[in-house]
Write an enzyme that holds these catalytic residues in place. Structure first.
Site, PDB file in Angstrom:
ATOM      1  N   CYS A 169       0.847  -1.197   0.000  1.00 56.01           N
ATOM      2  CA  CYS A 169       0.000   0.000   0.000  1.00 56.01           C
ATOM      3  C   CYS A 169       0.878   1.240   0.000  1.00 56.01           C
ATOM      4  CB  CYS A 169      -0.914   0.006   1.223  1.00 56.01           C
ATOM      5  SG  CYS A 169      -1.957   1.491   1.333  1.00 56.01           S
ATOM      6  N   CYS A 209      -0.816   7.057   6.202  1.00 54.10           N
ATOM      7  CA  CYS A 209      -2.165   6.855   6.718  1.00 54.10           C
ATOM      8  C   CYS A 209      -2.088   6.266   8.127  1.00 54.10           C
ATOM      9  CB  CYS A 209      -2.921   5.916   5.786  1.00 54.10           C
ATOM     10  SG  CYS A 209      -4.513   5.347   6.415  1.00 54.10           S
ATOM     11  N   CYS A 238      -3.048   1.219   9.137  1.00 49.09           N
ATOM     12  CA  CYS A 238      -2.323  -0.049   9.272  1.00 49.09           C
ATOM     13  C   CYS A 238      -1.004   0.119  10.014  1.00 49.09           C
ATOM     14  CB  CYS A 238      -2.051  -0.657   7.898  1.00 49.09           C
ATOM     15  SG  CYS A 238      -3.546  -1.169   7.020  1.00 49.09           S
ATOM     16  N   CYS A 297      -8.896   1.653  -0.267  1.00 51.24           N
ATOM     17  CA  CYS A 297      -8.241   1.156   0.945  1.00 51.24           C
ATOM     18  C   CYS A 297      -8.274  -0.359   0.927  1.00 51.24           C
ATOM     19  CB  CYS A 297      -8.957   1.673   2.192  1.00 51.24           C
ATOM     20  SG  CYS A 297      -8.371   0.938   3.735  1.00 51.24           S
ATOM     21  N   GLN A 301     -19.945  -5.714  14.371  1.00 48.77           N
ATOM     22  CA  GLN A 301     -18.595  -6.218  14.144  1.00 48.77           C
ATOM     23  C   GLN A 301     -18.178  -5.979  12.689  1.00 48.77           C
ATOM     24  OE1 GLN A 301     -16.643  -7.067  16.419  1.00 48.77           O
ATOM     25  NE2 GLN A 301     -17.872  -7.767  18.153  1.00 48.77           N
ATOM     26  N   GLU A 337     -27.712  -2.761  28.091  1.00 47.99           N
ATOM     27  CA  GLU A 337     -26.998  -1.891  27.151  1.00 47.99           C
ATOM     28  C   GLU A 337     -27.423  -0.447  27.432  1.00 47.99           C
ATOM     29  OE1 GLU A 337     -24.975  -0.102  24.347  1.00 47.99           O
ATOM     30  OE2 GLU A 337     -24.806  -2.291  24.420  1.00 47.99           O
ATOM     31  N   ASN A 350     -19.364  -8.125  26.086  1.00 51.18           N
ATOM     32  CA  ASN A 350     -18.622  -7.694  24.898  1.00 51.18           C
ATOM     33  C   ASN A 350     -18.482  -6.175  24.968  1.00 51.18           C
ATOM     34  OD1 ASN A 350     -17.384  -7.651  22.377  1.00 51.18           O
ATOM     35  ND2 ASN A 350     -19.324  -7.605  21.266  1.00 51.18           N
ATOM     36  N   CYS A 382     -11.935  -6.436  22.503  1.00 56.63           N
ATOM     37  CA  CYS A 382     -11.230  -5.921  21.334  1.00 56.63           C
ATOM     38  C   CYS A 382      -9.986  -5.137  21.735  1.00 56.63           C
ATOM     39  CB  CYS A 382     -12.149  -5.042  20.484  1.00 56.63           C
ATOM     40  SG  CYS A 382     -12.799  -3.599  21.360  1.00 56.63           S
TER      41      CYS A 382
END
Length: 365
Positions: A66, A72, A75, A144, A201, A249, A295, A322
């Protein structure tokens, strides 16, 4: 420029390095390499450096696929091959949790996996901000590599003037502006609707595998408490296996859609409630359920929720994270309250970035 030798991988895709008594975090380097760097920003007394020239390259270095890599802010790992990246992530997880029995990270295609993107606009161009900057990197012509091809094709057709922020989501059939429209996904032969601006997700290739592991971890005919239930994605996936589920939630729109999704599937044993778990304990009406799912967002559970766990003492807590750093922080507290890890599964939901998903089953000893 600063000449420095990268030492080892650490969090957020950085290598750590030291020079003249100072500690540095270096982007774009590989352990063992000597590189020339410029400071990109300073935070908490530490300098963060960006590699500008490699003087002594590692045999693990590859040419990035890339042209925006290093500019950017998306990544972190396009200068090593994907198998090496997976090994790095497993080692970092092992070090953070001090737990060596972690199987190989589950993964699929490292490119074009994202079903969701948030784009910025600036001077009639669309793209992402540079790392630690408000300067835009325009991707409209090139696209991208993380995005589904359908999203890249949609972006190429857009014409100015652009909104300051553009949120796009691909549900497998079409691309929509998810900040303005609901999105309908079909997951495991069940339709689930997500409200405008709702969370879902992003890795379209691994969602099913992740849900299957969650379902396999839940005992038959369990009564389940779910924290951060969102619009009911996990709830619907395990609904046929549980006798009851109560989900909490904070987002009212997400709860409204969780209820709607459950009604459409005729799951009357799934109940959902609005509650700010970070600020208050569970409502008194809550029964003492022994199997919990959570989660949470990137900031993890935190002391308030773990205090609730310590009070209620569920026998099982299945935690999908995450952010392995906040997972490790929460694990230390859970360990002090008598919990042990009985199973870990890691899923590379975010290839080429420093992030991944970890599924931990904690059990009360």
């Amino acid at each position: 420029m600063l000449k420095i030798k990268a030492e080892k991988w650490v969090h957020n895709g950085y290598c750590i390095a030291h020079s003249e008594g100072k500690t540095y975090f270096v982007s774009g380097a590989i352990p063992g390499e000597t590189v020339l760097c410029e400071e990109s920003f300073r935070k908490s007394g530490f300098s963060h450096l960006q590699t500008k020239q490699v003087l002594d390259a590692s045999p693990e270095r590859i040419e990035s696929d890339c042209k925006y890599f290093g500019t950017c802010g998306g990544c972190s790992f396009r200068h090593i091959n994907y198998d090496t990246e997976l090994q790095v992530k497993v080692r970092l997880l092992q070090e953070a949790l001090q737990f060596n029995s972690i199987p190989q990270m589950q993964s699929t295609e490292p490119n074009h996996y994202r079903n969701t993107v948030q784009l910025k606009s600036q001077n009639n161009k669309i793209g992402f901000f540079q790392a630690h900057s408000q300067q835009l990197v325009s991707i409209q012509d090139y696209g991208c590599k993380l995005l589904a091809p359908e999203i890249n094709a949609h972006i190429q057709k857009l014409q100015p003037p652009y909104a300051k922020e553009l949120k796009l989501r691909f549900n497998g059939k079409k691309v929509n502006k998810y900040n303005k429209q609901e999105t309908t996904f079909t997951i495991q032969d069940k339709q689930i609707q997500i409200p405008a601006n709702g969370f879902f997700q992003v890795n379209r290739y691994l969602i099913n595998d992740w849900l299957e592991h969650i379902k396999a971890s839940v005992p038959e005919k369990a009564a389940v408490l779910e924290l951060f239930c969102g619009s009911g994605l996990i709830s619907l996936a395990i609904a046929d296996k549980v006798t009851s589920l109560v989900g909490y939630e904070l987002n009212p729109a997400a709860i409204a859609y969780a209820r709607k999704n459950a009604r459409k599937q005729q799951y009357s044993h799934l109940k959902f409630h609005i509650w700010d778990l970070y600020k208050s304990s569970l409502p008194k009406r809550q029964k003492s359920l022994q199997y919990w799912l959570c989660n949470p967002p990137r900031n993890g559970l935190g002391k308030q929720i773990i205090k609730i766990i310590e009070e209620k003492k569920p026998n099982h807590l299945l935690y999908s994270s995450c952010n392995y750093s906040t997972l490790a922080r929460d694990w230390k507290l859970l360990q002090s309250y008598g919990y042990g890890i009985s199973n870990i599964q890691a899923f590379d939901f975010f290839p080429r970035t420093p992030h991944f998903e970890t599924l931990c089953l904690f059990e009360l000893k």
